[in-house]
Design a protein around this motif. Structure first.
Motif, PDB file in Angstrom:
ATOM      1  N   GLU A   1       3.999   0.441   2.550  1.00  0.00           N
ATOM      2  CA  GLU A   1       3.980  -0.710   3.447  1.00  0.00           C
ATOM      3  C   GLU A   1       3.849  -1.987   2.623  1.00  0.00           C
TER       4      GLU A   1
ATOM      5  N   THR B   1       0.856  -1.182   0.000  1.00  0.00           N
ATOM      6  CA  THR B   1       0.000   0.000   0.000  1.00  0.00           C
ATOM      7  C   THR B   1       0.894   1.235   0.000  1.00  0.00           C
TER       8      THR B   1
ATOM      9  N   HIS C   1       4.362   6.955   2.410  1.00  0.00           N
ATOM     10  CA  HIS C   1       4.649   5.818   3.287  1.00  0.00           C
ATOM     11  C   HIS C   1       4.227   4.556   2.538  1.00  0.00           C
TER      12      HIS C   1
ATOM     13  N   ASN D   1       0.536   5.077   1.450  1.00  0.00           N
ATOM     14  CA  ASN D   1      -0.278   5.942   2.311  1.00  0.00           C
ATOM     15  C   ASN D   1      -1.580   5.246   2.727  1.00  0.00           C
ATOM     16  N   LYS D   2      -1.448   3.961   3.056  1.00  0.00           N
ATOM     17  CA  LYS D   2      -2.546   3.111   3.539  1.00  0.00           C
ATOM     18  C   LYS D   2      -3.632   2.843   2.503  1.00  0.00           C
ATOM     19  N   LYS D   3      -3.328   3.088   1.226  1.00  0.00           N
ATOM     20  CA  LYS D   3      -4.290   2.808   0.159  1.00  0.00           C
ATOM     21  C   LYS D   3      -3.741   1.691  -0.720  1.00  0.00           C
ATOM     22  N   GLN D   4      -4.586   0.710  -0.998  1.00  0.00           N
ATOM     23  CA  GLN D   4      -4.199  -0.406  -1.868  1.00  0.00           C
ATOM     24  C   GLN D   4      -3.869   0.137  -3.258  1.00  0.00           C
TER      25      GLN D   4
END
Length: 126
Positions: free
Chosen positions: A118, A96, A116, A98-101
Protein backbone atom coordinates in the motif's frame (compact mmCIF):
# COMPACT_ATOMS: atom_id res chain seq x y z
CA UNK A 1 -1.92 -61.49 -27.30
CA UNK A 2 1.63 -60.30 -27.86
CA UNK A 3 0.32 -57.15 -29.62
CA UNK A 4 -1.90 -56.30 -26.63
CA UNK A 5 0.98 -56.79 -24.18
CA UNK A 6 3.23 -54.57 -26.33
CA UNK A 7 0.48 -51.94 -26.56
CA UNK A 8 -0.07 -51.97 -22.77
CA UNK A 9 3.67 -51.76 -22.10
CA UNK A 10 3.94 -48.80 -24.48
CA UNK A 11 0.96 -47.11 -22.86
CA UNK A 12 2.38 -47.56 -19.37
CA UNK A 13 5.74 -46.28 -20.53
CA UNK A 14 4.12 -43.19 -22.06
CA UNK A 15 2.17 -42.50 -18.89
CA UNK A 16 5.22 -42.95 -16.71
CA UNK A 17 7.49 -40.81 -18.86
CA UNK A 18 5.25 -37.96 -20.01
CA UNK A 19 2.77 -37.44 -17.16
CA UNK A 20 5.35 -36.55 -14.49
CA UNK A 21 7.22 -34.28 -16.89
CA UNK A 22 4.05 -32.33 -17.62
CA UNK A 23 3.22 -32.01 -13.93
CA UNK A 24 6.78 -30.91 -13.14
CA UNK A 25 6.73 -28.32 -15.93
CA UNK A 26 3.48 -26.78 -14.69
CA UNK A 27 4.74 -26.73 -11.11
CA UNK A 28 8.09 -25.21 -12.06
CA UNK A 29 6.55 -22.38 -14.07
CA UNK A 30 4.07 -21.50 -11.32
CA UNK A 31 6.85 -21.13 -8.75
CA UNK A 32 8.74 -18.62 -10.89
CA UNK A 33 5.97 -16.01 -10.53
CA UNK A 34 4.24 -14.34 -7.62
CA UNK A 35 1.04 -12.31 -7.36
CA UNK A 36 1.16 -9.04 -5.46
CA UNK A 37 -1.67 -6.57 -4.84
CA UNK A 38 -0.88 -2.85 -4.89
CA UNK A 39 -3.18 -0.18 -3.46
CA UNK A 40 -2.57 3.54 -3.94
CA UNK A 41 -4.15 6.06 -1.57
CA UNK A 42 -4.16 9.84 -1.49
CA UNK A 43 -4.76 10.72 2.15
CA UNK A 44 -7.40 8.10 3.03
CA UNK A 45 -9.03 7.83 -0.40
CA UNK A 46 -8.14 4.86 -2.60
CA UNK A 47 -7.09 6.05 -6.06
CA UNK A 48 -5.97 2.75 -7.61
CA UNK A 49 -5.70 -0.97 -6.96
CA UNK A 50 -4.10 -3.70 -9.09
CA UNK A 51 -2.98 -7.28 -8.64
CA UNK A 52 0.19 -7.87 -10.64
CA UNK A 53 2.08 -11.00 -11.63
CA UNK A 54 5.78 -10.54 -10.98
CA UNK A 55 8.87 -12.71 -11.12
CA UNK A 56 9.90 -14.34 -7.86
CA UNK A 57 12.34 -12.05 -6.01
CA UNK A 58 10.88 -8.85 -7.50
CA UNK A 59 11.08 -5.64 -5.50
CA UNK A 60 8.33 -3.19 -4.56
CA UNK A 61 9.64 -0.77 -7.22
CA UNK A 62 9.54 -3.44 -9.94
CA UNK A 63 5.83 -4.06 -9.44
CA UNK A 64 5.00 -0.39 -9.01
CA UNK A 65 6.69 0.46 -12.31
CA UNK A 66 4.91 -2.42 -14.04
CA UNK A 67 1.53 -1.00 -13.04
CA UNK A 68 2.03 2.78 -13.12
CA UNK A 69 4.23 5.61 -14.39
CA UNK A 70 6.69 6.23 -11.55
CA UNK A 71 9.37 8.80 -10.74
CA UNK A 72 11.94 7.67 -8.21
CA UNK A 73 15.46 8.42 -7.11
CA UNK A 74 17.58 5.74 -5.45
CA UNK A 75 14.46 3.73 -4.64
CA UNK A 76 12.55 6.60 -3.05
CA UNK A 77 9.26 7.27 -4.84
CA UNK A 78 8.40 10.91 -5.54
CA UNK A 79 5.57 10.58 -8.09
CA UNK A 80 3.07 7.91 -9.14
CA UNK A 81 0.82 8.55 -12.16
CA UNK A 82 1.02 12.33 -11.79
CA UNK A 83 0.48 12.33 -8.01
CA UNK A 84 3.56 14.16 -6.71
CA UNK A 85 5.10 14.67 -3.32
CA UNK A 86 5.23 18.25 -2.02
CA UNK A 87 8.27 18.85 0.16
CA UNK A 88 7.16 22.35 1.22
CA UNK A 89 3.83 21.03 2.52
CA UNK A 90 5.51 17.86 3.92
CA UNK A 91 3.39 15.57 1.74
CA UNK A 92 5.23 12.36 0.89
CA UNK A 93 4.73 8.89 -0.53
CA UNK A 94 5.14 6.16 2.09
CA UNK A 95 4.47 2.46 1.78
CA UNK A 96 3.66 -0.62 3.80
CA UNK A 97 3.84 -4.32 3.00
CA UNK A 98 1.12 -6.43 4.59
CA UNK A 99 0.16 -3.41 6.75
CA UNK A 100 3.65 -3.16 8.26
CA UNK A 101 5.80 -0.05 7.85
CA UNK A 102 8.96 -0.76 5.86
CA UNK A 103 12.22 0.99 6.68
CA UNK A 104 14.10 0.35 3.43
CA UNK A 105 13.76 1.95 0.03
CA UNK A 106 11.26 0.39 -2.37
CA UNK A 107 14.02 -0.85 -4.69
CA UNK A 108 15.51 -2.95 -1.86
CA UNK A 109 12.34 -4.55 -0.44
CA UNK A 110 11.75 -7.98 -1.99
CA UNK A 111 8.23 -9.31 -2.29
CA UNK A 112 6.66 -12.69 -1.63
CA UNK A 113 3.61 -14.33 -3.14
CA UNK A 114 0.29 -12.78 -2.00
CA UNK A 115 1.95 -9.71 -0.45
CA UNK A 116 -0.16 -6.56 -0.26
CA UNK A 117 1.67 -3.28 -0.89
CA UNK A 118 0.00 0.00 0.00
CA UNK A 119 1.37 3.37 -1.09
CA UNK A 120 -0.06 6.44 0.62
CA UNK A 121 0.47 10.08 -0.34
CA UNK A 122 -0.16 12.09 2.80
CA UNK A 123 1.18 14.74 5.15
CA UNK A 124 4.07 13.66 7.36
CA UNK A 125 3.35 14.54 10.98
CA UNK A 126 6.67 13.50 12.51
Amino acid sequence: MKKIATFLASLLMLMGVFAPATATTVQASSTKNIKVTYTLKKNKKQIAKKTLTLKKGATVTTGLKKGWKVTDKKGFISEIDGHKQNNKKKIYWTYTVNKKQVNVSADKKKLKNKDHVEFKLSKYNG
